[in-house]
Design a protein around this motif. Structure first.
Motif, PDB file in Angstrom:
ATOM      1  N   VAL A 110      15.367  79.384  49.552  1.00  0.00           N
ATOM      2  CA  VAL A 110      13.933  79.099  49.482  1.00  0.00           C
ATOM      3  C   VAL A 110      13.717  77.950  48.517  1.00  0.00           C
ATOM      4  N   PRO A 111      12.603  77.246  48.637  1.00  0.00           N
ATOM      5  CA  PRO A 111      12.350  76.115  47.743  1.00  0.00           C
ATOM      6  C   PRO A 111      12.198  76.562  46.296  1.00  0.00           C
ATOM      7  N   ARG A 112      12.742  75.755  45.403  1.00  0.00           N
ATOM      8  CA  ARG A 112      12.479  75.817  43.966  1.00  0.00           C
ATOM      9  C   ARG A 112      13.007  77.047  43.231  1.00  0.00           C
ATOM     10  N   THR A 113      13.518  78.026  43.935  1.00  0.00           N
ATOM     11  CA  THR A 113      14.029  79.231  43.282  1.00  0.00           C
ATOM     12  C   THR A 113      15.428  79.505  43.815  1.00  0.00           C
ATOM     13  N   PRO A 114      16.423  79.665  42.941  1.00  0.00           N
ATOM     14  CA  PRO A 114      17.826  79.746  43.386  1.00  0.00           C
ATOM     15  C   PRO A 114      18.204  81.116  43.931  1.00  0.00           C
ATOM     16  N   LEU A 115      17.683  81.439  45.115  1.00  0.00           N
ATOM     17  CA  LEU A 115      17.880  82.754  45.694  1.00  0.00           C
ATOM     18  C   LEU A 115      18.649  82.691  46.998  1.00  0.00           C
ATOM     19  N   SER A 116      19.370  83.766  47.265  1.00  0.00           N
ATOM     20  CA  SER A 116      19.998  83.988  48.562  1.00  0.00           C
ATOM     21  C   SER A 116      19.285  85.186  49.184  1.00  0.00           C
ATOM     22  N   LEU A 117      18.597  84.967  50.291  1.00  0.00           N
ATOM     23  CA  LEU A 117      17.825  86.038  50.911  1.00  0.00           C
ATOM     24  C   LEU A 117      18.761  87.118  51.432  1.00  0.00           C
ATOM     25  N   LEU A 123       8.242  61.893  36.445  1.00  0.00           N
ATOM     26  CA  LEU A 123       8.646  63.053  35.649  1.00  0.00           C
ATOM     27  C   LEU A 123       9.850  63.744  36.276  1.00  0.00           C
ATOM     28  N   TYR A 124       9.857  63.856  37.602  1.00  0.00           N
ATOM     29  CA  TYR A 124      11.006  64.460  38.279  1.00  0.00           C
ATOM     30  C   TYR A 124      12.290  63.688  37.957  1.00  0.00           C
ATOM     31  N   CYS A 125      12.236  62.371  38.036  1.00  0.00           N
ATOM     32  CA  CYS A 125      13.440  61.555  37.794  1.00  0.00           C
ATOM     33  C   CYS A 125      13.940  61.732  36.361  1.00  0.00           C
ATOM     34  N   LEU A 126      13.028  61.827  35.405  1.00  0.00           N
ATOM     35  CA  LEU A 126      13.443  62.031  34.021  1.00  0.00           C
ATOM     36  C   LEU A 126      14.115  63.388  33.849  1.00  0.00           C
ATOM     37  N   ARG A 127      13.570  64.411  34.470  1.00  0.00           N
ATOM     38  CA  ARG A 127      14.190  65.740  34.375  1.00  0.00           C
ATOM     39  C   ARG A 127      15.565  65.755  35.051  1.00  0.00           C
ATOM     40  N   ALA A 128      15.657  65.092  36.194  1.00  0.00           N
ATOM     41  CA  ALA A 128      16.899  65.127  36.970  1.00  0.00           C
ATOM     42  C   ALA A 128      18.069  64.507  36.216  1.00  0.00           C
ATOM     43  N   GLU A 129      17.772  63.693  35.215  1.00  0.00           N
ATOM     44  CA  GLU A 129      18.842  63.094  34.411  1.00  0.00           C
ATOM     45  C   GLU A 129      19.428  64.084  33.410  1.00  0.00           C
ATOM     46  N   GLY A 130      18.762  65.220  33.214  1.00  0.00           N
ATOM     47  CA  GLY A 130      19.180  66.166  32.195  1.00  0.00           C
ATOM     48  C   GLY A 130      20.395  66.983  32.585  1.00  0.00           C
ATOM     49  N   GLU A 131      21.152  67.378  31.593  1.00  0.00           N
ATOM     50  CA  GLU A 131      22.327  68.218  31.801  1.00  0.00           C
ATOM     51  C   GLU A 131      21.912  69.568  32.383  1.00  0.00           C
ATOM     52  N   ARG A 132      22.674  70.056  33.352  1.00  0.00           N
ATOM     53  CA  ARG A 132      22.488  71.368  33.983  1.00  0.00           C
ATOM     54  C   ARG A 132      21.223  71.471  34.831  1.00  0.00           C
ATOM     55  N   PHE A 133      20.563  70.354  35.110  1.00  0.00           N
ATOM     56  CA  PHE A 133      19.386  70.371  35.983  1.00  0.00           C
ATOM     57  C   PHE A 133      19.817  70.671  37.409  1.00  0.00           C
ATOM     58  N   ASP A 157      16.942  71.736  39.944  1.00  0.00           N
ATOM     59  CA  ASP A 157      15.780  71.543  40.811  1.00  0.00           C
ATOM     60  C   ASP A 157      14.532  71.691  39.947  1.00  0.00           C
ATOM     61  N   LEU A 158      13.386  71.400  40.544  1.00  0.00           N
ATOM     62  CA  LEU A 158      12.130  71.802  39.932  1.00  0.00           C
ATOM     63  C   LEU A 158      11.995  73.316  40.069  1.00  0.00           C
ATOM     64  N   SER A 159      11.187  73.925  39.215  1.00  0.00           N
ATOM     65  CA  SER A 159      10.958  75.367  39.339  1.00  0.00           C
ATOM     66  C   SER A 159       9.742  75.669  40.217  1.00  0.00           C
ATOM     67  N   GLN A 217      14.460  73.997  36.990  1.00  0.00           N
ATOM     68  CA  GLN A 217      15.525  74.991  37.038  1.00  0.00           C
ATOM     69  C   GLN A 217      16.787  74.373  36.462  1.00  0.00           C
ATOM     70  N   TYR A 218      17.241  74.929  35.356  1.00  0.00           N
ATOM     71  CA  TYR A 218      18.519  74.552  34.758  1.00  0.00           C
ATOM     72  C   TYR A 218      19.464  75.747  34.880  1.00  0.00           C
ATOM     73  N   LEU A 219      20.746  75.487  34.868  1.00  0.00           N
ATOM     74  CA  LEU A 219      21.716  76.575  34.984  1.00  0.00           C
ATOM     75  C   LEU A 219      21.532  77.623  33.892  1.00  0.00           C
ATOM     76  N   ASP A 220      20.976  77.209  32.750  1.00  0.00           N
ATOM     77  CA  ASP A 220      20.831  78.144  31.632  1.00  0.00           C
ATOM     78  C   ASP A 220      19.390  78.543  31.365  1.00  0.00           C
ATOM     79  N   GLY A 221      18.448  78.152  32.222  1.00  0.00           N
ATOM     80  CA  GLY A 221      17.074  78.557  31.959  1.00  0.00           C
ATOM     81  C   GLY A 221      16.076  77.933  32.914  1.00  0.00           C
ATOM     82  N   THR A 222      14.905  78.537  32.968  1.00  0.00           N
ATOM     83  CA  THR A 222      13.807  78.078  33.814  1.00  0.00           C
ATOM     84  C   THR A 222      12.634  77.694  32.925  1.00  0.00           C
TER      85      THR A 222
END
Length: 603
Positions: free
Chosen positions: A214-221, A353-363, A365-367, A406-411
């Motif tokens: 699903v969009p924006r949330t790291p889920l497996s239905l 803003l999206y591009c700036l976030r996407a440069e971050g470590e462990r990024f 997706d957007l939440s 959404q980062y691997l270590d936090g939302t």
């Protein structure tokens, strides 16, 4: 950025006519079309966007009612203006879901008729409430399988098939086997043999897996059945299971196909089985009862332990918010330099803003889809900019940006309201009232056992004193690289029986919205923690640690409306933002942040 595709309401009349013809063929006098899937989650796959396909409404919550000669769309206060803009109101009359629930509206118009519903798309609680309203009018609620709308949606997308991957222990903080052992102990304490899990975020947390169905949330239905020994049957399409996942899961998890869920429920005869009536589809309860199981209705057993973040998850949240703060401050500095000169649009700002976030470590997706609204569009609480609605940020207006990652270590989830050029005195006054409510929550100290509902009025009091309010909750729970809106805790007028507990992450986001003019919202995420004891304490006390790192717009703050304590908190918060983020910045952005976080007395 993969935003949800918009569907024009131009074709709604033809789609509605096709659906009504299908209902007539099945002998139904009406049908319910919720914004929901089989898992009752906020984010759904393209296949489940039935409400969007039928009406054009793109919000995350709503319900369309289709009758033979009438139609309505029910939304809450976040989406009233949006529904009026997106939906053909000659076909679907917009109604306020809270002020006028769907049940009485239907009962008044469907006397003695048959109302169809998809039992996979409504919880048992929802069906019970609808049944109560319809029975009084002599109408009947009828399960309609397969879904009549699916029968007339010719190009309905296929179910998603994205890889399910392991969430590493260095981010999860606890093994899946340990979580399953604790859950099994809770089931034994309740005297039940098994629990049905239908919420993908609960399954993701329990098994330490993530996906992208699903969009924006790291889920497996998927679905799961957990027994009182901690053994799990995981009903997930085998094509999603990556090669290394079985070893990660271990022998305690058996992977089965989704269509095997019916058989597994049929095998529960004479066993006590736990299912959550507020979050589980009616279909599950009907199947269990037909099989002869003793259904125990109770909360999803993953909800509370998932909400209470462990030390590793809290450390990850702090680290994610520092990286997120660096991106957001860089964006705010850019905005301050470029927007007053003109040429910056809502979409351009959101994309930057999206591009700036996407440069971050462990990024990852957007939440959620960024809310980027200027002027009157900021008054639409969950406004979603499109190429058709995009407008330039103009001097003398307010710009509201509600965004997260959404980062691997936090939302993360943060909202800032920015003045483009000089703000009006009214804007400054009402911004400051919202800020006072925000500070009241941030500085709250409360005894164990307190619910978010008991704190809610703290955020509203400054607005109430001037005859103002906002039509959304003050705070929602947030997951750990999971859902940006997570229960069971919340801060809201709506009564909530769940007490705030240490480890919970929740938003603090009062606002004010003047239709057709401007919108204001100030949002930080906070973590519940034990408070430092005081000598006169008679009870164990809790307070809130602010996680978000980004300055408030000082040009919008009317210091004369603030108490000394409020000024002190804001200055201390800005000092912390400066201290934690300056080492991550350079050049003009560093200079901007130093000015943006200067003491209020220096204005």
């Amino acid at each position: 950025m993969s935003p949800r595709p918009l569907i024009s309401p131009a074709g709604s009349a033809e789609r509605l006519a096709a659906l009504r013809a299908e209902l007539d063929r099945r002998g139904l006098d009406g049908f319910l079309v919720p914004r929901a899937d089989e898992h009752q989650g906020e984010y759904v796959s393209a296949r489940a966007e039935r409400l969007l396909w039928l009406t054009g409404f793109s919000g995350s919550a709503g319900l369309a009612v289709v009758l033979g000669d009438a139609g309505a769309i029910f939304v809450d206060g976040r989406y009233t203006l949006q529904a009026e803009r997106e939906v053909d109101t000659t076909l679907f009359e917009p109604r306020h879901l809270v002020e006028e629930p769907a049940g009485p509206w239907i009962a008044e118009r469907l006397k003695g008729g048959k109302l169809g519903y998809d039992p996979w798309l409504h919880t048992e609680d929802q069906v019970r409430r609808l049944n109560a309203a319809l029975t009084r009018s002599g109408s009947e609620l009828v399960a309609a399988e397969p879904n009549p709308l699916d029968a007339v949606w010719p190009d309905q997308p296929d179910p998603p098939l994205t890889p399910a991957v392991a969430q590493e222990l260095r981010f999860a903080g606890e093994t899946s086997s340990d979580k399953r052992a604790k859950l099994a102990g809770e089931l034994r304490r309740q005297g039940v043999r098994a629990a049905v899990l239908t919420m993908p975020d609960s399954i993701a947390w329990l098994l330490n897996v993530r996906g992208s169905d699903v969009p924006r949330t790291p889920l497996s239905l998927s679905f799961a059945l957990v027994d009182d020994e901690g053994q799990v049957d995981w009903f997930v399409d085998a094509r999603k299971v990556t090669a290394d996942l079985p070893a990660h899961l271990g022998n305690g998890v058996r992977i089965r196909q989704p269509q095997e869920l019916a058989q597994a429920l049929d095998e529960q005869r004479d066993r006590k089985v736990l299912a959550d009536p507020t979050g589980t589809a009616q279909w599950v309860f009907t199947r269990l009862e037909a099989a002869g199981a003793e259904v125990v209705r109770g909360d999803d057993p993953c909800l509370l332990p998932k909400a209470r973040k462990n030390p590793t998850e809290l450390a990850g949240a702090r680290a994610a918010h520092r990286r997120d703060g660096t991106a957001l401050v860089t964006f705010l500095a850019w905005l301050a330099e470029t927007a007053p000169a003109g040429g910056v649009t809502e979409l351009a700002a959101s994309d930057h803003l999206y591009c700036l976030r996407a440069e971050g470590e462990r990024f990852r997706d957007l939440s959620f889809d960024t809310i980027s609204g200027s002027g009157p569009q900021a008054a639409i609480m969950h406004y979603r900019v499109t190429p058709e609605t995009d407008r330039e940020l103009q001097s003398g207006e307010l710009y509201l940006v509600d965004s997260g990652a959404q980062y691997l270590d936090g939302t993360t989830d943060v909202t800032r309201t920015i003045a483009i050029g000089p703000p009006s005195p009214e804007m400054r006054r009402r911004y400051t009232l919202v800020l006072k409510g925000h500070v009241a929550i941030a500085t709250a100290r409360f005894p164990e056992g307190t619910t978010g509902s008991q704190l809610d009025s703290l955020a509203r009091r400054p607005l109430w004193d001037e005859g103002l309010d906002f039509d959304h909750g003050t705070g929602h729970g947030v997951g750990s690289y999971l859902s940006v809106h997570e229960g069971p805790q919340r801060i809201s007028k709506v009564p909530n029986r769940v007490a705030l507990k240490p480890g919970m992450i929740i938003s603090n986001e009062p606002g004010y919205y003047k239709p057709g003019a401007y919108g204001i919202r100030i949002e930080n995420l906070v973590a519940v923690q034990p408070a430092e004891p005081r000598n006169n304490d008679e009870r164990k006390m809790l307070d809130l640690e602010t996680l978000t790192l980004a300055p408030f717009d000082r040009t919008l703050i009317d210091v004369t409306l603030l108490s000394e304590g409020e000024i002190s908190w804001i200055d201390a918060y800005h000092s912390r933002v400066r201290r934690e983020l300056l080492p991550t910045l350079d050049g003009q952005v560093k200079t901007w942040l130093e000015a943006a976080t200067a003491p209020l007395a220096d204005r």
